[in-house]
Design a protein around this motif. Structure first.
Motif, PDB file in Angstrom:
ATOM      1  N   GLU A 153     118.701 -10.786  23.136  1.00  0.00           N
ATOM      2  CA  GLU A 153     119.120 -10.019  21.962  1.00  0.00           C
ATOM      3  C   GLU A 153     118.869 -10.821  20.686  1.00  0.00           C
ATOM      4  OE1 GLU A 153     120.208  -6.913  22.135  1.00  0.00           O
ATOM      5  OE2 GLU A 153     120.585  -6.710  19.983  1.00  0.00           O
ATOM      6  N   ALA A 154     119.176 -12.107  20.732  1.00  0.00           N
ATOM      7  CA  ALA A 154     118.946 -12.967  19.563  1.00  0.00           C
ATOM      8  C   ALA A 154     117.464 -12.961  19.200  1.00  0.00           C
ATOM      9  CB  ALA A 154     119.412 -14.389  19.854  1.00  0.00           C
ATOM     10  N   ARG A 155     116.618 -13.049  20.205  1.00  0.00           N
ATOM     11  CA  ARG A 155     115.179 -13.037  19.993  1.00  0.00           C
ATOM     12  C   ARG A 155     114.736 -11.715  19.348  1.00  0.00           C
ATOM     13  NH1 ARG A 155     110.560 -13.976  24.728  1.00  0.00           N
ATOM     14  NH2 ARG A 155     109.805 -15.927  23.859  1.00  0.00           N
ATOM     15  N   ALA A 156     115.281 -10.623  19.854  1.00  0.00           N
ATOM     16  CA  ALA A 156     114.921  -9.314  19.304  1.00  0.00           C
ATOM     17  C   ALA A 156     115.387  -9.194  17.849  1.00  0.00           C
ATOM     18  CB  ALA A 156     115.531  -8.202  20.161  1.00  0.00           C
ATOM     19  N   LEU A 157     116.586  -9.674  17.579  1.00  0.00           N
ATOM     20  CA  LEU A 157     117.098  -9.604  16.202  1.00  0.00           C
ATOM     21  C   LEU A 157     116.224 -10.439  15.275  1.00  0.00           C
ATOM     22  CD1 LEU A 157     120.935  -9.933  16.884  1.00  0.00           C
ATOM     23  CD2 LEU A 157     119.782  -7.929  15.930  1.00  0.00           C
ATOM     24  N   TYR A 158     115.898 -11.637  15.730  1.00  0.00           N
ATOM     25  CA  TYR A 158     115.057 -12.511  14.905  1.00  0.00           C
ATOM     26  C   TYR A 158     113.710 -11.852  14.625  1.00  0.00           C
ATOM     27  CZ  TYR A 158     111.984 -16.205  13.412  1.00  0.00           C
ATOM     28  OH  TYR A 158     111.071 -16.926  12.705  1.00  0.00           O
ATOM     29  N   ARG A 159     113.129 -11.309  15.670  1.00  0.00           N
ATOM     30  CA  ARG A 159     111.794 -10.708  15.505  1.00  0.00           C
ATOM     31  C   ARG A 159     111.816  -9.473  14.606  1.00  0.00           C
ATOM     32  NH1 ARG A 159     109.019 -11.512  21.539  1.00  0.00           N
ATOM     33  NH2 ARG A 159     108.800 -13.770  21.335  1.00  0.00           N
ATOM     34  N   LYS A 160     112.962  -8.801  14.591  1.00  0.00           N
ATOM     35  CA  LYS A 160     113.096  -7.652  13.681  1.00  0.00           C
ATOM     36  C   LYS A 160     113.301  -8.103  12.236  1.00  0.00           C
ATOM     37  CE  LYS A 160     115.973  -5.397  16.562  1.00  0.00           C
ATOM     38  NZ  LYS A 160     117.034  -4.487  17.030  1.00  0.00           N
ATOM     39  N   GLY A 161     113.483  -9.409  12.038  1.00  0.00           N
ATOM     40  CA  GLY A 161     113.661  -9.913  10.674  1.00  0.00           C
ATOM     41  C   GLY A 161     115.087  -9.851  10.168  1.00  0.00           C
ATOM     42  N   VAL A 162     116.031  -9.609  11.066  1.00  0.00           N
ATOM     43  CA  VAL A 162     117.416  -9.407  10.635  1.00  0.00           C
ATOM     44  C   VAL A 162     117.988 -10.618   9.896  1.00  0.00           C
ATOM     45  CG1 VAL A 162     119.770  -9.054  11.502  1.00  0.00           C
ATOM     46  CG2 VAL A 162     117.873  -7.686  12.408  1.00  0.00           C
ATOM     47  N   ILE A 163     117.606 -11.812  10.316  1.00  0.00           N
ATOM     48  CA  ILE A 163     118.153 -12.994   9.623  1.00  0.00           C
ATOM     49  C   ILE A 163     117.124 -13.643   8.701  1.00  0.00           C
ATOM     50  CG2 ILE A 163     119.888 -13.468  11.402  1.00  0.00           C
ATOM     51  CD1 ILE A 163     118.052 -15.785  12.375  1.00  0.00           C
ATOM     52  N   GLY A 164     115.965 -13.039   8.571  1.00  0.00           N
ATOM     53  CA  GLY A 164     114.980 -13.552   7.628  1.00  0.00           C
ATOM     54  C   GLY A 164     114.311 -14.825   8.111  1.00  0.00           C
ATOM     55  N   GLU A 165     113.877 -15.597   7.159  1.00  0.00           N
ATOM     56  CA  GLU A 165     113.182 -16.862   7.452  1.00  0.00           C
ATOM     57  C   GLU A 165     114.223 -17.942   7.775  1.00  0.00           C
ATOM     58  OE1 GLU A 165     109.650 -19.512   7.199  1.00  0.00           O
ATOM     59  OE2 GLU A 165     109.948 -17.344   7.463  1.00  0.00           O
ATOM     60  N   ILE A 166     113.988 -18.653   8.882  1.00  0.00           N
ATOM     61  CA  ILE A 166     114.923 -19.729   9.250  1.00  0.00           C
ATOM     62  C   ILE A 166     114.815 -20.876   8.256  1.00  0.00           C
ATOM     63  CG2 ILE A 166     115.513 -21.436  11.015  1.00  0.00           C
ATOM     64  CD1 ILE A 166     116.046 -18.674  11.994  1.00  0.00           C
ATOM     65  N   ARG A 167     115.959 -21.357   7.810  1.00  0.00           N
ATOM     66  CA  ARG A 167     115.957 -22.480   6.874  1.00  0.00           C
ATOM     67  C   ARG A 167     116.566 -23.750   7.476  1.00  0.00           C
ATOM     68  NH1 ARG A 167     116.808 -19.718   1.072  1.00  0.00           N
ATOM     69  NH2 ARG A 167     119.007 -20.085   1.487  1.00  0.00           N
ATOM     70  N   THR A 168     117.515 -23.556   8.353  1.00  0.00           N
ATOM     71  CA  THR A 168     118.050 -24.723   9.044  1.00  0.00           C
ATOM     72  C   THR A 168     118.649 -24.257  10.362  1.00  0.00           C
ATOM     73  OG1 THR A 168     119.308 -26.783   8.750  1.00  0.00           O
ATOM     74  CG2 THR A 168     120.410 -24.762   8.112  1.00  0.00           C
ATOM     75  N   VAL A 169     118.622 -25.119  11.361  1.00  0.00           N
ATOM     76  CA  VAL A 169     119.258 -24.790  12.631  1.00  0.00           C
ATOM     77  C   VAL A 169     120.218 -25.915  12.981  1.00  0.00           C
ATOM     78  CG1 VAL A 169     117.237 -23.497  13.417  1.00  0.00           C
ATOM     79  CG2 VAL A 169     117.533 -25.845  14.141  1.00  0.00           C
ATOM     80  N   VAL A 170     121.318 -25.535  13.597  1.00  0.00           N
ATOM     81  CA  VAL A 170     122.337 -26.507  13.969  1.00  0.00           C
ATOM     82  C   VAL A 170     122.666 -26.255  15.435  1.00  0.00           C
ATOM     83  CG1 VAL A 170     124.641 -27.389  13.476  1.00  0.00           C
ATOM     84  CG2 VAL A 170     123.223 -26.492  11.623  1.00  0.00           C
ATOM     85  N   VAL A 171     122.447 -27.250  16.245  1.00  0.00           N
ATOM     86  CA  VAL A 171     122.638 -27.082  17.680  1.00  0.00           C
ATOM     87  C   VAL A 171     123.539 -28.189  18.199  1.00  0.00           C
ATOM     88  CG1 VAL A 171     121.465 -26.740  19.882  1.00  0.00           C
ATOM     89  CG2 VAL A 171     120.251 -26.239  17.754  1.00  0.00           C
ATOM     90  N   GLU A 172     124.506 -27.813  19.005  1.00  0.00           N
ATOM     91  CA  GLU A 172     125.365 -28.836  19.589  1.00  0.00           C
ATOM     92  C   GLU A 172     125.515 -28.570  21.073  1.00  0.00           C
ATOM     93  OE1 GLU A 172     128.696 -27.872  17.017  1.00  0.00           O
ATOM     94  OE2 GLU A 172     129.848 -27.314  18.793  1.00  0.00           O
ATOM     95  N   TYR A 173     125.743 -29.628  21.806  1.00  0.00           N
ATOM     96  CA  TYR A 173     125.852 -29.471  23.251  1.00  0.00           C
ATOM     97  C   TYR A 173     126.749 -30.585  23.798  1.00  0.00           C
ATOM     98  CZ  TYR A 173     124.275 -27.797  27.858  1.00  0.00           C
ATOM     99  OH  TYR A 173     124.218 -27.256  29.124  1.00  0.00           O
ATOM    100  N   PRO A 174     128.052 -30.441  23.631  1.00  0.00           N
ATOM    101  CA  PRO A 174     128.957 -31.431  24.210  1.00  0.00           C
ATOM    102  C   PRO A 174     129.428 -31.027  25.609  1.00  0.00           C
ATOM    103  CG  PRO A 174     130.133 -30.110  22.593  1.00  0.00           C
ATOM    104  CD  PRO A 174     128.729 -29.553  22.680  1.00  0.00           C
ATOM    105  N   GLN A 175     129.425 -31.994  26.491  1.00  0.00           N
ATOM    106  CA  GLN A 175     129.974 -31.880  27.846  1.00  0.00           C
ATOM    107  C   GLN A 175     130.806 -33.134  28.096  1.00  0.00           C
ATOM    108  OE1 GLN A 175     126.317 -32.107  30.163  1.00  0.00           O
ATOM    109  NE2 GLN A 175     126.310 -29.891  30.445  1.00  0.00           N
ATOM    110  N   ASP A 176     131.585 -33.122  29.147  1.00  0.00           N
ATOM    111  CA  ASP A 176     132.259 -34.381  29.484  1.00  0.00           C
ATOM    112  C   ASP A 176     132.167 -34.768  30.961  1.00  0.00           C
ATOM    113  OD1 ASP A 176     134.171 -32.813  30.772  1.00  0.00           O
ATOM    114  OD2 ASP A 176     135.831 -33.457  29.525  1.00  0.00           O
ATOM    115  N   TRP A 177     131.408 -34.030  31.749  1.00  0.00           N
ATOM    116  CA  TRP A 177     131.397 -34.314  33.179  1.00  0.00           C
ATOM    117  C   TRP A 177     130.887 -35.725  33.492  1.00  0.00           C
ATOM    118  CZ3 TRP A 177     126.993 -35.735  35.776  1.00  0.00           C
ATOM    119  CH2 TRP A 177     125.783 -35.480  35.134  1.00  0.00           C
ATOM    120  N   LEU A 178     129.984 -36.242  32.658  1.00  0.00           N
ATOM    121  CA  LEU A 178     129.388 -37.539  32.955  1.00  0.00           C
ATOM    122  C   LEU A 178     130.399 -38.677  32.777  1.00  0.00           C
ATOM    123  CD1 LEU A 178     126.666 -38.820  33.761  1.00  0.00           C
ATOM    124  CD2 LEU A 178     126.158 -39.050  31.335  1.00  0.00           C
ATOM    125  N   LEU A 179     131.388 -38.411  31.946  1.00  0.00           N
ATOM    126  CA  LEU A 179     132.395 -39.432  31.640  1.00  0.00           C
ATOM    127  C   LEU A 179     133.052 -39.933  32.914  1.00  0.00           C
ATOM    128  CD1 LEU A 179     133.700 -40.525  28.986  1.00  0.00           C
ATOM    129  CD2 LEU A 179     135.473 -38.840  29.352  1.00  0.00           C
TER     130      LEU A 179
END
Lengths: 384, 384, 384, 384
Positions: C148-174
């Motif tokens: 769905e995110a891909r379809a929305l992006y391709r339809k231009g709903v959010i326009g041109e990407i200017r910045t992306v913020v991605v996080e991925y915290p887990q703790d199993w390795l601890l």
């Protein structure tokens, strides 16, 4: 809120050292910066009244022994109070309000309005006769999101209401009840002070009022079950109500003051044929709007897309949370606007200002009394 | 789930091309990888049954015209089915279940069990007499968080239940009703197929069941209000129920299938004297636990601190969401465990396996019929 | 998913008794009901391979000692496997994939593709030369909300990407790290098995991939800081990356496998000049959409307003949660669609099917190697 | 808050009719009910200053043309102000603060402290020399949950900090920038008024400060990337910073004032080796606590289980939300407590009172300047 209008003057009944809500009334009025406290009868213990008066910088001549005393003497002053604020235990709302109305003094009264429908009718009559302004401080109607909900409803966004679901779980009473002894009770556990209904009057009236405030709908009849759970007082602390509104909509209310782990989780859902509005007191900066075949929307208080009816109350920018004190303050701002207009000689229709009126107070008293009647008669329908 | 035990065999009644839930049953069983579908009577239209059978790779000799046909012929095979899965419209649950039980074949039946308390009692009697296993697929009992809630309750974490609050708003029926014509109705709008109660039987039984499943409490009496909102069918689509449990606790249920903007928001709150558990179907990977004077806790399915009763169902690691198919699968895993034990000649007490039993089915049918009775008699208390 | 097409056949490399992810691959394929496992080399220990093969009902003649063995022998069968699934430790992805590609067998490979950019380029070359299909199982691209995110992006709903913020915290390795001894390590702590990068390769590649999958944007350069926190392995377990995309947008990635209290909190925010999309793996049934001067919207997977590109993957109705297994299954459904088309002799452009391709795998390997280079060179910009 | 101590007096620099934050300072002080505004130089336009003074009821003799004027004349009065509040554009913080310190008048200054490290060092020196109290109004340190976080950290609940992740997306600037013309700019777009850094100074300093306030950790070096996205000003409005703290912990900061759909989503995560604390400004009544192998906990401001360090600031009961004005008020309450103690002749160690001090201000200025240096030098490490 900086302004050039003459500052208003008010006196307070109740709100002494042991009473919590008086401080909140005063804080809200300070935040508004429109009115100063100049008189007080804060406690049935005059020494406590004097102590509170000193702390508040009230001059000695305006420290009173009772509401009658204040009503009588203030009414004779040229610089008399513009309104009296009543925040006593419920049982004293009626006599205090009556005293001020009879002297032509505007009244702000904590909820519920009073104990019985007869008292309520009498106060309503007095308000009409005297032309005094009367504000009932149902705090939650002061939230910007309450005003936004009202505006959305009035614009028809959610269509015709078909059912409402209201819940109000708290748990503060749980610990209080378990600590009570024969000697130490809060007034909320003493029928002589709080009336026939405890939780149903305290939080039940908020529930009934909020729906009515936003939608204008009125309950025609109720079917209620009241319970006194756990140890301690025998007054109701958990209740369920099924209601029927004048437009045919049904209502479903659950309230509890012994619901373990809930702080003050008042939540209202208004379900119309086009959409649903959700208001959650604990998340008061947001309103949830559900429309048919549309993503759920979260309305953020103070956003540019909000209605003027809510935006006019903005104090801090969107994303900078407001809370309970601002809600209280907004009720007072609405009320003080009416006071100023009345002082200016304008014709004042209280319904236009956005604060809860005597009529809402009357309905609240009828509501909780009908619920108690329904319960006592074996959980049957009782008309308001 | 890879395993070496002999694979189980099942047949299905209903679940043909037009029926949604049959696919979900089959998916869940595939995910479990313990049982294969080998027989079917998927539709009252035999051509449709044959089509579905072909798609599922069922051999021609085990494609049946009806449940009687399947029960009769399968019961004579040496490689006969280990259980029959019934996922027809409600009205056919009773005759189909009866047919298999009478032939000594274990039954899995979609909810509600059947239409009337008499039918229910008859099926209950047959189960006891025949010693057949009987599983009612109340899906939500299969969520790991449902199992965790049950374990927490049984450990006494929330103490004695004092009140329960259950809500179940959906809106899918809203659009369905508005599109209906005299000719095109889902079976849920046809009393002959779905019985006296529509929503109260469909989602109301989930509500009653979940509380009973987790706590073992049984409802003694109900006071219900049923409504048919909007246009379309005249069957109930919005209801409110006040209930009394056998331990004195009260219950408050609101269900709606015309609540604009809600997908499938089944939510259960169990309020005990020590704590509160909240289960939300739409957020099934988490359970909220509220204890006295403690921060609200969010239990994450599959965490090391969870109970073995829930952890045994783990399929994907904590933080990797499971959902509806896993819940369905877990009900089947619990059931198949009993089937294997029975095949191994062990004594099987169905209550020990964690799947909803015939007894729960009986209570559900009594529940929704009592609610309808209560409503029809003017919203009065009716005993189950 | 019931269907009439011939069932596909696959073999598996890795996924033996000690390996978790193999089961998840098999579950996903079972749920899809399109392909059966018919061959396996599940472990470097042949006895373990045979044990797993027995549990899975694989015939003896198709139990193999190694990927070379399987590639060689399967390629000579007329009923040979339609694809090989590689779910070994990272170091074996390259040789295994190479072996199958060289025999003209389609490959499904777990992520990351391999250890070095050179290996990646070699595999990419082989895919192009052989015309084999190649699917990299970046699970999260399979969520309906990712589609769905891909379809929305391709339809231009959010326009041109200017910045992306991605996080991925887990703790199993601890906990895993603290329990490790010299002898007992997971392969993720052993550079010879997992390569130069641990967390940056394991979860970092998911982060890079998801953004690229939805938007098509490619990272041009990275500036990274890698850390090995706490006791145990010296490999990276916490990292921060600043990235520059080919359209000028910036990226900000934080990943951690020792973040106390986080399960698997992968979250992606794509900020365009017209709107923002938020995807949270742990809440995968919903997508948050933020548009200018509009209430925040929550898109519910499977709603009528969703795009066909996501709705085609619906398994359970809106409001009935799907999860990780469905996401995995959707990646496989996309891939199997291409396999069927190829079997039917159609021209297959892998980018049209929605599964992650060899090209994405190449970029992921370049990404994590560039991050390690950046860190080793003192946190400087490194081009991919 | 009613009290009997002599009321404090303050003067304000800035906060005239066009400036938003002045009203918030005054509202917070009103809510506290400890200090009255008695002097002002609200605008560089004296007519506007006089207008604001009239609205606030300030006597004519204490309406000043400039901060020098106020500092000079107030310092000679016997009833001189107890403190000056500076809420001008950033460029004027330094000269105004300097003027009051040189006259021995306590200062409350909005953040950031000033524009350059040299200015900051000079102010720091003046504070030490004069013994004046100095409070920097980093509002968010005033939230009860900020105080609770600090208490939890100091009790060792989350152990040693290993990494911190801070984000602060807003979108108000987006619209503002697009509306700007050559003539109409907010001062935040004018380097002469706001200094070298725009967003990094405005919100970046909040981010640095909050971590430091709660944990006492200090940043040793930063590596930053600053961007000016979209049309309008060329000053930074989106930034990413990697930081190293004096205990070896790393930090990861993302701030943006052009992040579509975010109001004021300041969020801080402090990850220790025993647990994680999350503070979200927009949800300021709650704090999230994540401990190893325990359910995630949500701490509710004002609960009985909270620390005295936070509970002492309670204004409304738990579950009755507080917000931004209370946070501001709490900073002032902490400060006024120090003012009273100093008036009483006590030795005052500002660090004991809980308000942000000059030292924090110095660090903030060094922080944002180091970030700009890092960016200008090509995204390299720069020591503070």
């Amino acid at each position: 809120m900086d302004n050039l209008k003459r500052r208003l003057r008010y006196g307070m009944i109740g709100g002494g050292p042991s009473g919590g809500v008086g401080v909140i009334h005063r804080n809200a009025l300070r935040l508004n910066n429109e009115a100063d406290i100049v008189a007080g009868a804060f406690s049935r213990d005059f020494e406590k009244t004097r102590q509170t008066a000193r702390e508040l910088g009230i001059e000695e001549g305006r420290v009173y022994v009772s509401h009658e005393d204040m009503a009588e003497k203030e009414s004779r002053r040229s610089d008399r109070i513009d309104f009296a604020v009543i925040c006593t235990p419920n049982a004293f709302h009626y006599p205090a309000a009556k005293a001020f109305l009879q002297k032509g003094i505007n009244v702000v009264c904590d909820k519920p309005l009073c104990l019985t429908p007869d008292e309520a009718a009498e106060l309503q009559r007095l308000v009409k006769e005297t032309g005094c302004l009367f504000c009932l401080t149902h705090t939650y109607t002061g939230h910007m999101t309450a005003r936004e909900a009202r505006a959305l409803y009035r614009k028809g966004v959610i269509g015709e209401i078909r059912t409402v679901v209201v819940e109000y779980p708290q748990d503060w009473l749980l610990n209080a009840l378990e600590k009570e002894t024969g000697e130490t009770k809060t007034w909320r556990s003493i029928p002589a002070l709080c009336g026939r209904g405890a939780s149903i009057a305290d939080i039940g009236t908020h529930m009934e009022n909020f729906v009515s405030y936003v939608t204008g709908l009125r309950i025609e009849k109720v079917l209620a079950n009241l319970e006194a759970l756990g140890q301690g007082t025998l007054l109701d602390n958990n209740f369920q109500v099924i209601a029927k509104y004048d437009n045919g909509a049904s209502g479903f209310f659950w309230g509890s003051q012994v619901a373990v782990g809930y702080d003050n989780a008042f939540k209202v859902r208004l379900l119309g044929d086009k959409g649903t509005i959700e208001f959650s007191q604990e998340d008061n900066n947001y309103l949830v709007l559900r429309l048919r075949n549309r993503p759920v929307q979260r309305i953020s208080r103070g956003s540019a897309y909000c209605a003027p009816e809510s935006l006019q109350y903005l104090r801090t920018p969107v994303g900078h949370p407001e809370g309970h004190t601002e809600a209280f303050g907004n009720v007072y701002r609405s009320f003080c606007e009416a006071v100023y207009d009345k002082l200016d000689g304008k014709t004042v229709n209280e319904d236009d200002y956005g604060y809860p009126t005597i009529d809402m107070g009357v309905r609240g008293v009828r509501f909780f009394n009908a619920c108690i009647d329904s319960h006592e008669q074996g959980n049957v329908w009782v008309r308001l």
